[in-house]
Design a protein around this motif. Structure first.
Motif, PDB file in Angstrom:
ATOM      1  N   ALA A 169      91.060-117.550  53.474  1.00 35.83           N
ATOM      2  CA  ALA A 169      92.435-117.240  53.867  1.00 35.83           C
ATOM      3  C   ALA A 169      93.228-116.691  52.682  1.00 35.83           C
ATOM      4  O   ALA A 169      94.161-115.909  52.861  1.00 35.83           O
ATOM      5  CB  ALA A 169      93.109-118.491  54.416  1.00 35.83           C
ATOM      6  N   ARG A 183      93.242-112.727  52.110  1.00 35.23           N
ATOM      7  CA  ARG A 183      93.802-111.846  53.140  1.00 35.23           C
ATOM      8  C   ARG A 183      95.301-111.706  52.945  1.00 35.23           C
ATOM      9  O   ARG A 183      95.984-112.686  52.656  1.00 35.23           O
ATOM     10  CB  ARG A 183      93.512-112.412  54.527  1.00 35.23           C
ATOM     11  CG  ARG A 183      92.128-112.090  55.051  1.00 35.23           C
ATOM     12  CD  ARG A 183      92.071-112.289  56.552  1.00 35.23           C
ATOM     13  NE  ARG A 183      92.560-113.598  56.914  1.00 35.23           N
ATOM     14  CZ  ARG A 183      91.777-114.657  57.108  1.00 35.23           C
ATOM     15  NH1 ARG A 183      90.489-114.536  56.977  1.00 35.23           N
ATOM     16  NH2 ARG A 183      92.283-115.816  57.444  1.00 35.23           N
ATOM     17  N   GLY A 184      95.782-110.460  53.113  1.00 33.43           N
ATOM     18  CA  GLY A 184      97.222-110.214  53.181  1.00 33.43           C
ATOM     19  C   GLY A 184      98.027-110.611  51.955  1.00 33.43           C
ATOM     20  O   GLY A 184      99.215-110.855  52.050  1.00 33.43           O
ATOM     21  N   GLY A 185      97.375-110.665  50.805  1.00 31.48           N
ATOM     22  CA  GLY A 185      98.121-110.976  49.584  1.00 31.48           C
ATOM     23  C   GLY A 185      98.482-112.442  49.441  1.00 31.48           C
ATOM     24  O   GLY A 185      99.361-112.798  48.655  1.00 31.48           O
ATOM     25  N   ALA A 186      97.793-113.322  50.201  1.00 26.83           N
ATOM     26  CA  ALA A 186      98.085-114.764  50.115  1.00 26.83           C
ATOM     27  C   ALA A 186      97.788-115.302  48.716  1.00 26.83           C
ATOM     28  O   ALA A 186      98.506-116.157  48.202  1.00 26.83           O
ATOM     29  CB  ALA A 186      97.278-115.521  51.158  1.00 26.83           C
ATOM     30  N   ARG A 240      98.099-113.801  45.905  1.00 28.90           N
ATOM     31  CA  ARG A 240      99.174-113.450  44.964  1.00 28.90           C
ATOM     32  C   ARG A 240     100.302-114.460  45.052  1.00 28.90           C
ATOM     33  O   ARG A 240     100.862-114.863  44.034  1.00 28.90           O
ATOM     34  CB  ARG A 240      99.705-112.054  45.277  1.00 28.90           C
ATOM     35  CG  ARG A 240      98.693-111.016  44.926  1.00 28.90           C
ATOM     36  CD  ARG A 240      99.299-109.629  44.962  1.00 28.90           C
ATOM     37  NE  ARG A 240      98.230-108.666  44.814  1.00 28.90           N
ATOM     38  CZ  ARG A 240      98.003-107.673  45.637  1.00 28.90           C
ATOM     39  NH1 ARG A 240      98.805-107.462  46.650  1.00 28.90           N
ATOM     40  NH2 ARG A 240      96.998-106.865  45.433  1.00 28.90           N
ATOM     41  N   LEU A 241     100.613-114.855  46.277  1.00 26.40           N
ATOM     42  CA  LEU A 241     101.678-115.841  46.455  1.00 26.40           C
ATOM     43  C   LEU A 241     101.247-117.183  45.857  1.00 26.40           C
ATOM     44  O   LEU A 241     102.018-117.831  45.139  1.00 26.40           O
ATOM     45  CB  LEU A 241     101.997-115.988  47.943  1.00 26.40           C
ATOM     46  CG  LEU A 241     103.185-116.882  48.273  1.00 26.40           C
ATOM     47  CD1 LEU A 241     104.462-116.305  47.699  1.00 26.40           C
ATOM     48  CD2 LEU A 241     103.323-117.051  49.775  1.00 26.40           C
ATOM     49  N   ALA A 293      94.584-110.257  40.681  1.00 22.37           N
ATOM     50  CA  ALA A 293      94.714-110.942  41.973  1.00 22.37           C
ATOM     51  C   ALA A 293      95.079-109.956  43.074  1.00 22.37           C
ATOM     52  O   ALA A 293      95.693-108.955  42.819  1.00 22.37           O
ATOM     53  CB  ALA A 293      95.782-112.013  41.893  1.00 22.37           C
TER      54      ALA A 293
END
Lengths: 306, 240
Positions: free
Chosen positions: B74, B77-80, B82-83, B240
């Protein structure tokens, strides 16, 4: 005071230079718009500032320290990078709660931020049911969770409806008025000019401008005068005598670049040129920005050919 | 610095996604059901009451691997990621929290699975369950918990290394279902040291390879540690 300092920053992806010896500062108490066409290196610069990508050379620091050395960084710096960062199967509130837990941010901040971003009613719905605008608001809520002094937002108005765009404008102004450092990227000039005090413009990874918005407009938005006359010869003669270049358009109108309507009107009347129409035209901000980035593109192409 | 907030955050991330909780439930369910089925019809000349009772682990481990993989995938996916890394910028630190948040629940669920299989399997086997002593049964149940946790961690490490859940499952599932079944029956030699074969010795009453129950689990632990270190290495080195 906490500023973002980018010093000689360079990032290469293979042979491509995404960020090219960039140096600028983002100061607190104002909104700094970070402009550039798609692919100019804005997002890469933001990732470098957050320590997510490693620079090829140069440094990016926040408050004088590399981001990765901050303790509980969300309490100092808030960032919105990807609206898709929240897992679709988690609720918006759980997404923020998990994020808050990692930096010991109290849960009450989660509900405050949901309220602030207008997501309270959908907070317990799964993120996959959110519209792009709602995801964007959730990303902004995540960025503001730790009440940070420095806020970096990558294209925050993407997917927002007109009401949302007005809301974000107000929010950015408010954050800057509270003395925070606000750094907002966009590829739209007019939109950025509506909330920014200062501009950092990027083209192909290079710094094109680092200037207050007012100076940018003053220096780059050139006035233009449009004229219609029944005596074109007299018009040309009168303008040429004062060193103005007049261009004739297909519809019979003439235009003079870089000229003020007060000057042109006076000199034409003194020369006795019959005037049917005299109009002041301001070149748009968008045009000034396009000119700036387009010239950079030409420059890069020509140097590559040499 | 303080590890607890990062761990708390990672555990919340797992707890709040239904499919992850579901795959943990599937570990228990698949293992117990297939163990019970195996116990219904035990037989053959090499009947091993211990392995009959824990036979379902062969299927339960698929769910454990799915759990380890999806928990890590998870993030890619979708820049998770980076967060996550902007919240916990020390990457080794963050990955350790992630691995702990995968490993501890997998171990807890593995133990539940082990003891549930033990009681259900023994009940179904009836008198045929006589033979192994209590120490052997307990060793099997605890070994089951350790084994399932290690397989989840192995999958988590591999996912971080490959930066993709699809790639990790694409390697692990065929490996467990095909390669291990084919090669694994040729006992002795290198096959004994495969991550699943080595660990499953702990579920048997008798073994004839070079590895015992605990040394076998240690070999599986080495595989998991290697995968996690490789994953951490890639995470720390890459943008990342």
């Amino acid at each position: 005071m906490t500023s973002i300092d980018v010093q000689d920053l360079t990032k290469e992806f293979g042979a491509r230079r995404a960020v090219d010896r960039l140096t600028f500062r983002v100061l607190p108490g104002r909104v700094t718009g970070f402009l550039g066409p798609n692919g100019a290196g804005k997002s890469t610069t933001m990732r470098l500032a957050l320590g997510l990508d490693r620079p090829t050379s140069g440094t990016a620091t926040i408050g004088g320290r590399p981001y990765a050395t901050l303790t509980d960084p969300l309490r100092r710096v808030g960032a919105l990078l990807d609206a898709g960062a929240a897992h679709g199967s988690r609720t918006g509130r759980d997404h923020l709660r998990a994020l808050a837990a990692s930096n010991r941010i109290p849960v009450c901040r989660v509900d405050e931020m949901l309220e602030e971003t207008g997501l309270t009613t959908v907070a317990r719905r799964r993120v996959k049911t959110y519209s792009l605008g709602m995801r964007q608001r959730l990303g902004i809520a995540a960025a503001l969770l730790g009440d940070p002094e420095v806020v970096l937002l990558d294209e925050p108005s993407n997917g927002l409806d007109p009401e949302g765009i007005i809301w974000i404008r107000g929010l950015l102004r408010r954050l800057a008025a509270q003395g925070r450092t606000v750094f907002v990227s966009s590829h739209l000039m007019t939109e950025t000019a509506s909330f920014a005090d200062h501009l950092v413009v990027l083209g192909r990874g290079r710094l094109l401008a680092d200037t207050p918005v007012r100076d940018f407009i003053h220096a780059r938005v050139q006035p233009r005068v449009r004229i219609r006359t029944s005596d074109t010869d007299a018009l040309e003669k009168a303008l040429a005598a004062h060193g103005h270049d007049a261009v004739e358009h297909a519809d019979g109108r003439w235009s003079v670049e870089h000229a003020h309507v007060e000057d042109i009107g006076r000199l034409l009347s003194a020369a006795g040129v019959p005037i049917l129409e005299l109009v002041a035209e301001e070149g748009t901000l968008e045009q000034a920005y396009l000119d700036l980035t387009a010239s950079e593109a030409e420059f890069t192409t020509s140097t590559q050919e040499v | 610095m303080s590890f607890a907030p990062a761990l708390r955050s990672e555990w919340m991330k797992i707890r709040t996604v239904r499919s992850l909780v579901g795959s943990l439930c599937a570990v228990v369910l698949a293992t117990v059901v297939f163990s019970a089925l195996a116990a219904l019809d035990p037989g053959g000349s090499d009947f091993d009451p211990l392995f009959t009772v824990f036979f379902g682990v062969v299927f339960g481990q698929i769910a454990a691997i799915a759990f380890g993989t999806t928990a890590v995938a998870a993030e890619f996916r979708g820049g998770a990621l980076r967060l996550s890394l902007s919240a916990v910028p020390r990457r080794g630190h963050w990955f350790a929290a992630k691995a702990t948040a995968v490993g501890l629940p997998a171990f807890a669920v593995g133990l539940v699975t082990g003891f549930a299989s033990l009681s259900v399997g023994r009940a179904v086997l009836g008198s045929k369950a006589d033979g192994p002593g209590w120490t052997e049964w307990i060793r099997g149940a605890v070994g089951c918990g350790v084994y399932l946790a290690l397989m989840a961690l192995f999958a988590a490490g591999l996912t971080a290394l490959l930066r993709s859940g699809v790639a990790a499952l694409g390697i692990l599932i065929p490996f467990l279902l095909i390669v291990s079944f084919v090669v694994g029956n040729v006992s002795g030699g290198v096959a004994d040291f495969l991550p699943d074969k080595a660990g499953q010795v702990a579920l048997h009453r008798a073994w004839d390879g070079s590895l015992g129950p605990w040394t076998g689990l240690a070999v599986t632990a080495l595989w998991a540690a290697a995968a996690l270190l490789a994953g951490a290495w890639r995470l720390c080195r890459r943008d990342a």
